[in-house]
Write a protein that holds these residues in place. Structure first.
Motif, PDB file in Angstrom:
ATOM      1  N   MET A 173      -3.524   2.774  -3.152  1.00  0.00           N
ATOM      2  CA  MET A 173      -2.929   4.034  -2.702  1.00  0.00           C
ATOM      3  C   MET A 173      -3.864   4.750  -1.748  1.00  0.00           C
ATOM      4  N   ARG A 174      -3.275   5.390  -0.752  1.00  0.00           N
ATOM      5  CA  ARG A 174      -3.997   6.273   0.157  1.00  0.00           C
ATOM      6  C   ARG A 174      -3.393   7.664   0.000  1.00  0.00           C
ATOM      7  N   TYR A 175      -4.232   8.621  -0.335  1.00  0.00           N
ATOM      8  CA  TYR A 175      -3.774   9.982  -0.588  1.00  0.00           C
ATOM      9  C   TYR A 175      -4.414  10.895   0.439  1.00  0.00           C
ATOM     10  N   VAL A 176      -3.591  11.535   1.284  1.00  0.00           N
ATOM     11  CA  VAL A 176      -4.081  12.317   2.419  1.00  0.00           C
ATOM     12  C   VAL A 176      -3.602  13.751   2.284  1.00  0.00           C
ATOM     13  N   ASN A 177      -4.548  14.700   2.308  1.00  0.00           N
ATOM     14  CA  ASN A 177      -4.235  16.124   2.167  1.00  0.00           C
ATOM     15  C   ASN A 177      -4.325  16.857   3.496  1.00  0.00           C
ATOM     16  N   ARG A 178      -3.627  16.416   4.468  1.00  0.00           N
ATOM     17  CA  ARG A 178      -3.619  17.108   5.753  1.00  0.00           C
ATOM     18  C   ARG A 178      -2.257  16.902   6.393  1.00  0.00           C
ATOM     19  N   SER A 179      -1.945  17.759   7.361  1.00  0.00           N
ATOM     20  CA  SER A 179      -0.667  17.660   8.047  1.00  0.00           C
ATOM     21  C   SER A 179      -0.834  16.849   9.326  1.00  0.00           C
ATOM     22  N   PHE A 180       0.269  16.271   9.776  1.00  0.00           N
ATOM     23  CA  PHE A 180       0.276  15.479  11.001  1.00  0.00           C
ATOM     24  C   PHE A 180       1.422  15.953  11.885  1.00  0.00           C
ATOM     25  N   GLY A 181       1.304  15.677  13.163  1.00  0.00           N
ATOM     26  CA  GLY A 181       2.360  16.026  14.095  1.00  0.00           C
ATOM     27  C   GLY A 181       3.599  15.179  13.881  1.00  0.00           C
ATOM     28  N   GLN A 182       4.702  15.624  14.496  1.00  0.00           N
ATOM     29  CA  GLN A 182       5.971  14.937  14.298  1.00  0.00           C
ATOM     30  C   GLN A 182       5.921  13.491  14.772  1.00  0.00           C
ATOM     31  N   SER A 183       5.197  13.221  15.857  1.00  0.00           N
ATOM     32  CA  SER A 183       5.133  11.865  16.385  1.00  0.00           C
ATOM     33  C   SER A 183       4.494  10.911  15.382  1.00  0.00           C
ATOM     34  N   VAL A 184       3.374  11.322  14.779  1.00  0.00           N
ATOM     35  CA  VAL A 184       2.697  10.463  13.797  1.00  0.00           C
ATOM     36  C   VAL A 184       3.579  10.252  12.573  1.00  0.00           C
ATOM     37  N   LEU A 185       4.219  11.320  12.091  1.00  0.00           N
ATOM     38  CA  LEU A 185       5.081  11.169  10.918  1.00  0.00           C
ATOM     39  C   LEU A 185       6.276  10.270  11.225  1.00  0.00           C
ATOM     40  N   THR A 189       0.853  -1.182   0.000  1.00  0.00           N
ATOM     41  CA  THR A 189       0.000   0.000   0.000  1.00  0.00           C
ATOM     42  C   THR A 189       0.888   1.231   0.000  1.00  0.00           C
ATOM     43  N   TYR A 190       0.573   2.174  -0.862  1.00  0.00           N
ATOM     44  CA  TYR A 190       1.338   3.420  -0.968  1.00  0.00           C
ATOM     45  C   TYR A 190       0.551   4.522  -0.282  1.00  0.00           C
ATOM     46  N   LEU A 191       1.136   5.107   0.770  1.00  0.00           N
ATOM     47  CA  LEU A 191       0.539   6.217   1.496  1.00  0.00           C
ATOM     48  C   LEU A 191       1.271   7.493   1.129  1.00  0.00           C
ATOM     49  N   GLN A 192       0.565   8.420   0.494  1.00  0.00           N
ATOM     50  CA  GLN A 192       1.129   9.708   0.135  1.00  0.00           C
ATOM     51  C   GLN A 192       0.491  10.776   1.002  1.00  0.00           C
TER      52      GLN A 192
END
Length: 499
Positions: free
Chosen positions: A336-348, A295-298
């Motif tokens: 593919m999962r395409y996400v248009n939002r920001s995440f905190g440093q811990s999640v990234l 799975t490709y997560l962008q």
């Protein structure tokens, strides 16, 4: 120890934890030495309101911010900085949108910053200016007799002379940059390109026998390579701890044993996301056994809302992701999962640690710290594989471990994905170890210390005899000057113009 004055387009909020390695390192340096971090507040005011400087104290650091008028924001920030310099430095000449009013606004806001900064300066302060928004700031300060050491760091690429010199007024910008004592760039190629721009414009020449030092008719200064890095140990700890949090456990459950391929980029045409998605599609078509197994997560937060180029890119990527799902998706699997939002440093950090491969394939990038963060986040016993554009600055340091690709070549991206999925654990550990050693030996704190040490070294500030006497102001409404133009001679101008 001299105070440190940091100037950047944006200033972090001292009431929130520093986000990212750069803010962490600069905050630590400021707290250690005492000083000021000055820049734009991120807010705009009416055009008939004169922007005022607001200050907030946090420990030994004064955070000083100013609003911009709506006109200044449109001309300086959205106009010249992001519609001319950004595409130009990323080799996208066809996307530059030059307008004389925007160039005027760019210089006007640099004068505004200089005017706000002047009353705050002490004789022994050391100044460090950051990025393409503030190329002429040293020249504006020199116009008012400032002789302090002033350094500059370019976070994005510096293009070849044939590219940079194509923009109207490029000679005036280059001339203004000779007001700095030390100019830092991400790679040797960037540093060489800058020196060649100066030589082609006949503004400054290398000094024989003194590598890195350049000279105009009035003064000498230095240009050098200072590749930025990350808080390697800190990011590794965050990643190790993050995989145990609920969000990461939920992500792991949704994968159902599939290998995760990760891309993390701000929405920008320089990141090569359409080519990357097509490369992933080719991989799935060439290696159909992996359909349903990966799975490709962008993750792509939106940026510069309201700018047509970015809105068009958003539509293009969303359509491309939808077509991929329609072509290859199944009832029990989304490719593919395409996400248009920001995440905190811990999640990234946790997501990086979980990913078997990372696609970091910008068409052009100054450094790209996501590549370094991905390496730092890995479990050394079972690391993932970094697929990295050869046109990212990080490729100069991580070439022994990353799979380097041409980001324009979708077949090369597909082949690298296949290689990453097939790679034996021993080779993954060997490649990861080589990259991790680089990051452990050169952190963002080392980068900060090395630049400031070079700027503060004896003889680093080579102000010529005439530097304290300001030269005439460059008039950007006119054609770029044909001969050498450097701070250091001419009558003293009036106070900075702010409107």
């Amino acid at each position: 120890m001299s105070r440190l004055i940091v100037v950047s387009n944006r200033v972090p909020d001292p009431r929130r934890p520093a986000a990212g390695g750069l803010a962490t390192a600069l905050t630590a340096a400021l707290q250690a030495r005492g000083g000021i971090w000055m820049g734009w507040s991120g807010e705009c005011c009416d055009d008939d309101t004169e922007p005022q400087l607001r200050q907030r104290q946090a420990g030994a650091v004064t955070y000083a911010v100013t609003d911009l008028s709506a006109r200044d924001h449109a001309e300086y920030y959205q106009g010249f900085a992001n519609s001319v310099l950004w595409p130009l430095c990323h080799y996208r000449l066809g996307l530059t949108d030059y307008a004389r009013k925007d160039a005027a606004g760019y210089w006007r806001v640099n004068r505004l910053f200089a005017g706000h900064l002047l009353p705050l300066l002490r004789k022994d302060d050391v100044l460090w200016v950051h990025d393409y928004h503030l190329l002429p700031l040293a020249a504006e300060l020199r116009l008012h007799g400032v002789t302090n050491p002033i350094g500059f760091f370019m976070h994005i690429p510096w293009p070849a002379p044939d590219v940079f010199l194509s923009v109207p007024g490029s000679d005036a910008l280059l001339s203004a940059m000779t007001g700095y004592d030390l100019l830092g760039f991400q790679t040797e190629n960037d540093t060489a390109n800058f020196a060649q721009c100066l030589a082609r414009s006949r503004i400054a020449r290398p000094m024989p026998g003194d590598p890195g030092r350049l000279a105009t008719r009035q003064r000498s200064f230095r240009a050098g390579t200072f590749p930025i890095s990350i808080d390697t140990a800190g990011f590794a700890r965050t990643a190790e701890q993050a995989v145990r949090n609920p969000a990461m456990r939920r992500l792991q459950e949704t994968l159902r044993g599939q290998r995760l391929i990760l891309g993390v980029d701000r929405l920008d045409y320089s990141k090569g996301i359409p080519q990357r998605i097509e490369g992933y599609r080719r991989f799935l078509l060439d290696r159909p056994a992996f359909q349903g197994q990966v799975t490709y997560l962008q993750i792509t937060p939106k940026s510069r809302a309201g700018v047509e180029q970015y809105e068009a890119l958003q539509r293009e990527i969303a359509e491309q992701a939808g077509h991929l799902a329609g072509e290859l998706g199944r009832l029990d699997w989304a490719p593919m999962r395409y996400v248009n939002r920001s995440f905190g440093q811990s999640v990234l950090a946790g997501t990086c640690r979980m990913a078997r491969a990372a696609l970091v394939t910008p068409l052009r990038d100054g450094m790209n710290l996501v590549a370094k963060e991905y390496v730092a986040a890995q479990d050394p016993a079972d690391p993932g594989v970094l697929i990295l554009s050869r046109f990212a600055g990080a490729a100069q340091e991580l070439d022994e471990g990353a799979l380097l690709v041409n980001p324009y070549d979708v077949e090369a991206i597909a082949g690298a994905l296949g290689q990453a999925m097939d790679m034996a654990p021993e080779e993954r550990r060997e490649r990861h170890g080589a990259m991790l050693r680089v990051l452990q030996d050169h952190t963002v704190f080392d980068w900060c210390d090395s630049f400031l040490s070079a700027l503060s070294a004896p003889g680093a500030a080579q102000a010529a005899a005439g530097t304290a006497e300001p030269r005439r102001r460059i008039d950007i409404r006119l054609a770029a000057p044909s001969g050498p133009q450097t701070p250091g001679n001419g009558p003293r101008p009036s106070l900075p113009e702010t409107a």
